[in-house]
Motif scaffolding. Structure first.
Motif, PDB file in Angstrom:
ATOM      1  N   TYR A  26       0.921  -1.098  -0.041  1.00 34.80           N
ATOM      2  CA  TYR A  26       0.009   0.097  -0.025  1.00 34.80           C
ATOM      3  C   TYR A  26       0.991   1.262   0.027  1.00 34.80           C
ATOM      4  O   TYR A  26       0.655   2.054  -0.783  1.00 34.80           O
ATOM      5  N   CYS A  27       1.727   1.241   0.703  1.00 35.91           N
ATOM      6  CA  CYS A  27       2.929   2.431   0.976  1.00 35.91           C
ATOM      7  C   CYS A  27       4.058   1.950   1.880  1.00 35.91           C
ATOM      8  O   CYS A  27       3.850   1.750   3.138  1.00 35.91           O
TER       9      CYS A  27
ATOM     10  N   ARG B   1       6.056   3.774   3.102  1.00 34.57           N
ATOM     11  CA  ARG B   1       6.450   4.616   4.503  1.00 34.57           C
ATOM     12  C   ARG B   1       5.297   4.279   5.632  1.00 34.57           C
ATOM     13  O   ARG B   1       5.801   4.199   6.687  1.00 34.57           O
ATOM     14  N   ARG B   2       4.207   3.748   5.104  1.00 34.37           N
ATOM     15  CA  ARG B   2       3.330   3.378   6.155  1.00 34.37           C
ATOM     16  C   ARG B   2       3.711   2.149   7.002  1.00 34.37           C
ATOM     17  O   ARG B   2       3.733   1.956   7.872  1.00 34.37           O
TER      18      ARG B   2
ATOM     19  N   LEU C 150       6.534   3.411   9.325  1.00 34.84           N
ATOM     20  CA  LEU C 150       5.949   3.709  10.696  1.00 34.84           C
ATOM     21  C   LEU C 150       5.428   3.010  11.280  1.00 34.84           C
ATOM     22  O   LEU C 150       5.693   3.067  12.603  1.00 34.84           O
TER      23      LEU C 150
ATOM     24  N   GLU D 248       5.233  10.032  -0.156  1.00 35.33           N
ATOM     25  CA  GLU D 248       4.967  10.651  -1.387  1.00 35.33           C
ATOM     26  C   GLU D 248       3.392  10.591  -1.544  1.00 35.33           C
ATOM     27  O   GLU D 248       2.741   9.843  -1.443  1.00 35.33           O
TER      28      GLU D 248
ATOM     29  N   CYS E  17      -3.235   8.342   0.225  1.00 30.82           N
ATOM     30  CA  CYS E  17      -3.118   9.347   1.697  1.00 30.82           C
ATOM     31  C   CYS E  17      -4.490   9.548   1.977  1.00 30.82           C
ATOM     32  O   CYS E  17      -4.608   9.823   3.417  1.00 30.82           O
TER      33      CYS E  17
ATOM     34  N   ALA F 168      -2.500   9.281   8.208  1.00 32.46           N
ATOM     35  CA  ALA F 168      -2.032  10.380   7.485  1.00 32.46           C
ATOM     36  C   ALA F 168      -1.873  11.691   8.404  1.00 32.46           C
ATOM     37  O   ALA F 168      -1.057  12.683   8.189  1.00 32.46           O
TER      38      ALA F 168
ATOM     39  N   CYS G 174       1.558  11.174   9.747  1.00 34.80           N
ATOM     40  CA  CYS G 174       2.610  11.147   8.639  1.00 34.80           C
ATOM     41  C   CYS G 174       2.942  12.403   7.995  1.00 34.80           C
ATOM     42  O   CYS G 174       3.955  12.808   7.631  1.00 34.80           O
TER      43      CYS G 174
ATOM     44  N   PRO H 178       1.825  13.835   5.061  1.00 32.98           N
ATOM     45  CA  PRO H 178       2.434  13.418   3.667  1.00 32.98           C
ATOM     46  C   PRO H 178       2.496  14.787   2.760  1.00 32.98           C
ATOM     47  O   PRO H 178       3.511  14.918   1.854  1.00 32.98           O
TER      48      PRO H 178
HETATM   49  S1  SF4 Z   1      -0.287   9.342   4.551  1.00 29.01           S
HETATM   50 FE1  SF4 Z   1       1.792   8.745   4.581  1.00 29.01          FE
HETATM   51  S2  SF4 Z   1       1.685   6.626   5.468  1.00 29.01           S
HETATM   52 FE2  SF4 Z   1      -0.241   7.031   4.500  1.00 29.01          FE
HETATM   53  S3  SF4 Z   1      -0.460   6.758   2.504  1.00 29.01           S
HETATM   54 FE3  SF4 Z   1       0.453   8.739   2.455  1.00 29.01          FE
HETATM   55  S4  SF4 Z   1       2.366   8.594   2.711  1.00 29.01           S
HETATM   56 FE4  SF4 Z   1       1.906   6.779   3.189  1.00 29.01          FE
END
Ligand code: SF4
Length: 223
Positions: free
Chosen positions: A17-18, A20-21, A24, A181, A186, A192, A195, A197
Protein backbone atom coordinates in the motif's frame (compact mmCIF):
# COMPACT_ATOMS: atom_id res chain seq x y z
CA UNK A 1 22.22 -19.98 15.38
CA UNK A 2 19.51 -18.77 12.96
CA UNK A 3 18.92 -15.11 13.83
CA UNK A 4 16.74 -14.19 10.85
CA UNK A 5 13.76 -12.09 11.83
CA UNK A 6 10.50 -13.39 10.41
CA UNK A 7 8.09 -10.53 9.81
CA UNK A 8 4.27 -10.63 9.95
CA UNK A 9 2.79 -11.85 6.69
CA UNK A 10 -0.06 -9.34 6.90
CA UNK A 11 2.43 -6.47 6.68
CA UNK A 12 3.16 -7.32 3.06
CA UNK A 13 -0.12 -5.61 2.29
CA UNK A 14 1.04 -2.55 4.25
CA UNK A 15 4.31 -2.26 2.34
CA UNK A 16 2.47 -2.75 -0.93
CA UNK A 17 0.00 0.00 0.00
CA UNK A 18 2.78 2.40 1.01
CA UNK A 19 6.37 1.62 2.11
CA UNK A 20 6.33 4.64 4.42
CA UNK A 21 3.20 3.36 6.14
CA UNK A 22 4.83 -0.04 6.70
CA UNK A 23 7.94 1.67 8.10
CA UNK A 24 5.94 3.87 10.48
CA UNK A 25 4.10 0.81 11.76
CA UNK A 26 7.12 -1.48 11.90
CA UNK A 27 9.96 0.79 12.95
CA UNK A 28 8.19 3.61 14.78
CA UNK A 29 5.29 1.60 16.21
CA UNK A 30 2.74 4.19 15.15
CA UNK A 31 -0.90 3.24 14.91
CA UNK A 32 -4.02 5.26 14.52
CA UNK A 33 -7.48 3.76 14.42
CA UNK A 34 -9.83 4.98 11.73
CA UNK A 35 -13.44 3.98 11.07
CA UNK A 36 -12.19 1.65 8.34
CA UNK A 37 -9.54 -0.06 10.47
CA UNK A 38 -11.91 -0.44 13.44
CA UNK A 39 -14.65 -1.92 11.25
CA UNK A 40 -12.21 -4.23 9.53
CA UNK A 41 -10.82 -5.45 12.84
CA UNK A 42 -14.27 -6.05 14.33
CA UNK A 43 -15.42 -8.04 11.31
CA UNK A 44 -12.16 -9.97 11.21
CA UNK A 45 -12.34 -10.91 14.88
CA UNK A 46 -15.64 -12.67 14.23
CA UNK A 47 -13.97 -15.14 11.88
CA UNK A 48 -10.77 -15.50 13.90
CA UNK A 49 -11.36 -18.66 15.86
CA UNK A 50 -9.00 -21.54 15.31
CA UNK A 51 -10.95 -24.64 14.33
CA UNK A 52 -11.31 -27.43 11.78
CA UNK A 53 -14.60 -28.27 10.08
CA UNK A 54 -15.05 -31.56 8.16
CA UNK A 55 -17.70 -32.63 5.72
CA UNK A 56 -16.69 -35.85 3.96
CA UNK A 57 -13.85 -35.10 1.55
CA UNK A 58 -14.04 -31.37 2.26
CA UNK A 59 -12.19 -29.78 5.20
CA UNK A 60 -11.98 -26.15 6.30
CA UNK A 61 -9.14 -25.01 8.54
CA UNK A 62 -9.59 -21.64 10.22
CA UNK A 63 -6.79 -19.48 11.64
CA UNK A 64 -4.06 -21.79 10.43
CA UNK A 65 -0.47 -20.75 11.29
CA UNK A 66 1.85 -20.57 8.27
CA UNK A 67 5.42 -19.51 7.53
CA UNK A 68 7.90 -19.25 4.69
CA UNK A 69 11.68 -19.54 5.01
CA UNK A 70 12.03 -18.10 1.55
CA UNK A 71 10.05 -14.92 2.28
CA UNK A 72 11.03 -14.92 5.99
CA UNK A 73 7.48 -14.24 7.08
CA UNK A 74 4.92 -15.92 9.29
CA UNK A 75 1.28 -15.38 10.05
CA UNK A 76 -2.15 -16.95 9.80
CA UNK A 77 -4.51 -17.94 7.03
CA UNK A 78 -8.08 -16.92 7.85
CA UNK A 79 -9.39 -20.05 6.16
CA UNK A 80 -7.96 -22.86 4.04
CA UNK A 81 -10.23 -25.15 2.09
CA UNK A 82 -8.78 -28.64 1.63
CA UNK A 83 -10.54 -30.87 -0.92
CA UNK A 84 -9.65 -34.48 -1.60
CA UNK A 85 -7.44 -34.70 -4.67
CA UNK A 86 -5.28 -37.71 -5.47
CA UNK A 87 -2.60 -35.37 -6.90
CA UNK A 88 -2.67 -33.15 -3.83
CA UNK A 89 -0.54 -33.00 -0.69
CA UNK A 90 -0.75 -34.49 2.79
CA UNK A 91 -1.71 -32.27 5.73
CA UNK A 92 -1.86 -33.29 9.40
CA UNK A 93 -5.66 -33.12 9.78
CA UNK A 94 -6.59 -35.23 6.73
CA UNK A 95 -5.96 -38.91 6.11
CA UNK A 96 -6.25 -38.42 2.34
CA UNK A 97 -4.37 -36.14 -0.12
CA UNK A 98 -5.87 -32.68 -0.60
CA UNK A 99 -5.71 -29.63 -2.84
CA UNK A 100 -5.38 -26.44 -0.76
CA UNK A 101 -7.23 -23.19 -1.43
CA UNK A 102 -6.53 -20.21 0.88
CA UNK A 103 -9.24 -17.62 1.62
CA UNK A 104 -8.61 -14.22 3.20
CA UNK A 105 -11.50 -12.31 4.78
CA UNK A 106 -11.83 -8.59 4.12
CA UNK A 107 -14.40 -6.12 5.32
CA UNK A 108 -16.53 -4.07 2.94
CA UNK A 109 -17.58 -4.80 -0.60
CA UNK A 110 -15.71 -6.57 -3.40
CA UNK A 111 -12.70 -4.64 -4.70
CA UNK A 112 -9.57 -5.63 -6.54
CA UNK A 113 -6.70 -4.27 -4.41
CA UNK A 114 -3.17 -5.37 -5.23
CA UNK A 115 -2.16 -5.39 -1.55
CA UNK A 116 -4.89 -7.93 -0.76
CA UNK A 117 -3.82 -10.15 -3.65
CA UNK A 118 -0.21 -10.02 -2.45
CA UNK A 119 -1.19 -10.98 1.10
CA UNK A 120 -3.18 -13.95 -0.21
CA UNK A 121 -0.39 -14.99 -2.61
CA UNK A 122 2.07 -14.93 0.31
CA UNK A 123 -0.21 -17.33 2.19
CA UNK A 124 -0.21 -19.66 -0.82
CA UNK A 125 3.61 -19.51 -1.03
CA UNK A 126 3.82 -20.41 2.68
CA UNK A 127 1.48 -23.38 2.21
CA UNK A 128 3.34 -24.56 -0.90
CA UNK A 129 6.61 -24.48 1.03
CA UNK A 130 5.19 -26.15 4.15
CA UNK A 131 3.43 -28.99 2.33
CA UNK A 132 5.48 -29.33 -0.89
CA UNK A 133 2.51 -28.58 -3.08
CA UNK A 134 1.32 -26.23 -5.79
CA UNK A 135 -1.54 -23.75 -5.34
CA UNK A 136 -2.74 -21.89 -8.40
CA UNK A 137 -5.59 -19.85 -6.93
CA UNK A 138 -7.34 -18.67 -3.79
CA UNK A 139 -10.03 -16.14 -2.90
CA UNK A 140 -10.76 -12.97 -1.01
CA UNK A 141 -14.08 -13.13 0.83
CA UNK A 142 -15.72 -9.75 1.34
CA UNK A 143 -17.74 -9.92 4.52
CA UNK A 144 -20.26 -7.09 3.92
CA UNK A 145 -21.27 -8.22 0.46
CA UNK A 146 -20.76 -11.91 1.30
CA UNK A 147 -18.97 -12.43 -2.01
CA UNK A 148 -15.79 -14.14 -3.14
CA UNK A 149 -13.24 -12.63 -5.46
CA UNK A 150 -10.99 -15.28 -6.98
CA UNK A 151 -7.25 -14.53 -7.27
CA UNK A 152 -4.88 -16.41 -9.62
CA UNK A 153 -1.34 -16.82 -8.34
CA UNK A 154 0.43 -16.14 -11.62
CA UNK A 155 4.13 -15.36 -12.10
CA UNK A 156 3.61 -11.59 -12.01
CA UNK A 157 1.76 -11.70 -8.67
CA UNK A 158 4.36 -14.08 -7.19
CA UNK A 159 7.14 -11.72 -8.30
CA UNK A 160 5.41 -8.68 -6.72
CA UNK A 161 4.88 -10.67 -3.52
CA UNK A 162 8.58 -11.54 -3.35
CA UNK A 163 9.52 -7.89 -4.00
CA UNK A 164 7.21 -6.72 -1.20
CA UNK A 165 8.79 -9.22 1.22
CA UNK A 166 12.27 -8.00 0.25
CA UNK A 167 11.20 -4.37 0.64
CA UNK A 168 9.70 -5.05 4.06
CA UNK A 169 12.91 -6.75 5.24
CA UNK A 170 15.11 -3.96 3.90
CA UNK A 171 12.99 -1.32 5.69
CA UNK A 172 13.25 -3.38 8.85
CA UNK A 173 16.99 -4.03 8.71
CA UNK A 174 17.82 -0.39 7.88
CA UNK A 175 15.29 0.88 10.45
CA UNK A 176 14.55 3.49 7.82
CA UNK A 177 11.36 5.43 7.12
CA UNK A 178 10.99 6.32 3.42
CA UNK A 179 9.96 9.88 2.58
CA UNK A 180 6.26 10.50 2.02
CA UNK A 181 4.92 10.59 -1.51
CA UNK A 182 1.50 12.18 -1.49
CA UNK A 183 -1.08 10.24 -3.51
CA UNK A 184 -4.79 9.41 -3.52
CA UNK A 185 -4.01 6.62 -1.04
CA UNK A 186 -3.14 9.21 1.62
CA UNK A 187 -6.78 10.26 1.82
CA UNK A 188 -7.71 6.74 2.99
CA UNK A 189 -4.66 6.22 5.20
CA UNK A 190 -5.28 6.08 8.95
CA UNK A 191 -1.73 7.37 9.57
CA UNK A 192 -2.14 10.54 7.49
CA UNK A 193 -2.27 12.84 10.56
CA UNK A 194 0.95 11.34 11.92
CA UNK A 195 2.67 11.01 8.56
CA UNK A 196 1.85 14.54 7.31
CA UNK A 197 2.47 13.58 3.67
CA UNK A 198 2.08 17.15 2.38
CA UNK A 199 4.59 18.63 4.81
CA UNK A 200 8.26 18.83 3.83
CA UNK A 201 10.68 16.65 5.83
CA UNK A 202 12.57 19.65 7.29
CA UNK A 203 9.28 21.06 8.61
CA UNK A 204 8.37 17.62 10.01
CA UNK A 205 11.62 17.46 12.00
CA UNK A 206 10.93 20.95 13.35
CA UNK A 207 7.39 19.99 14.40
CA UNK A 208 8.65 16.76 15.96
CA UNK A 209 11.24 18.73 17.94
CA UNK A 210 8.55 21.12 19.19
CA UNK A 211 6.45 18.12 20.27
CA UNK A 212 9.40 16.50 22.04
CA UNK A 213 10.20 19.75 23.86
CA UNK A 214 6.57 20.20 24.92
CA UNK A 215 6.56 16.63 26.27
CA UNK A 216 9.88 17.19 28.08
CA UNK A 217 11.76 14.64 25.96
CA UNK A 218 14.51 17.16 25.06
CA UNK A 219 16.45 19.23 27.54
CA UNK A 220 16.86 22.90 26.67
CA UNK A 221 20.34 23.92 25.48
CA UNK A 222 22.49 25.30 28.27
CA UNK A 223 24.79 28.23 27.39
S1 SF4 B 1 -0.37 9.32 4.53
FE1 SF4 B 1 1.82 8.77 4.61
S2 SF4 B 1 1.85 6.65 5.29
FE2 SF4 B 1 -0.22 7.06 4.56
S3 SF4 B 1 -0.27 6.48 2.42
FE3 SF4 B 1 0.28 8.67 2.46
S4 SF4 B 1 2.55 8.71 2.48
FE4 SF4 B 1 1.89 6.63 3.03
Amino acid sequence: MDDREYLPLSWLSQVCYCPRRAALLLNERLWSESTDTAKGRAEHENVHTQRVERRGDFIKLYEYTVFSDRLEINGKCDCIEAVRNENGCRIPVADFPVQLYPIEYKHGNVRDEDEYNIQLCAQAICLEEMFGTSITEGALFFISSHRRHEVKFDDALRRRTLECAQKLHSIRSALSVPAAEYSAKCRRCSLADLCMPKVKNSSKSYLQRLRDEAEGNIEEDTP
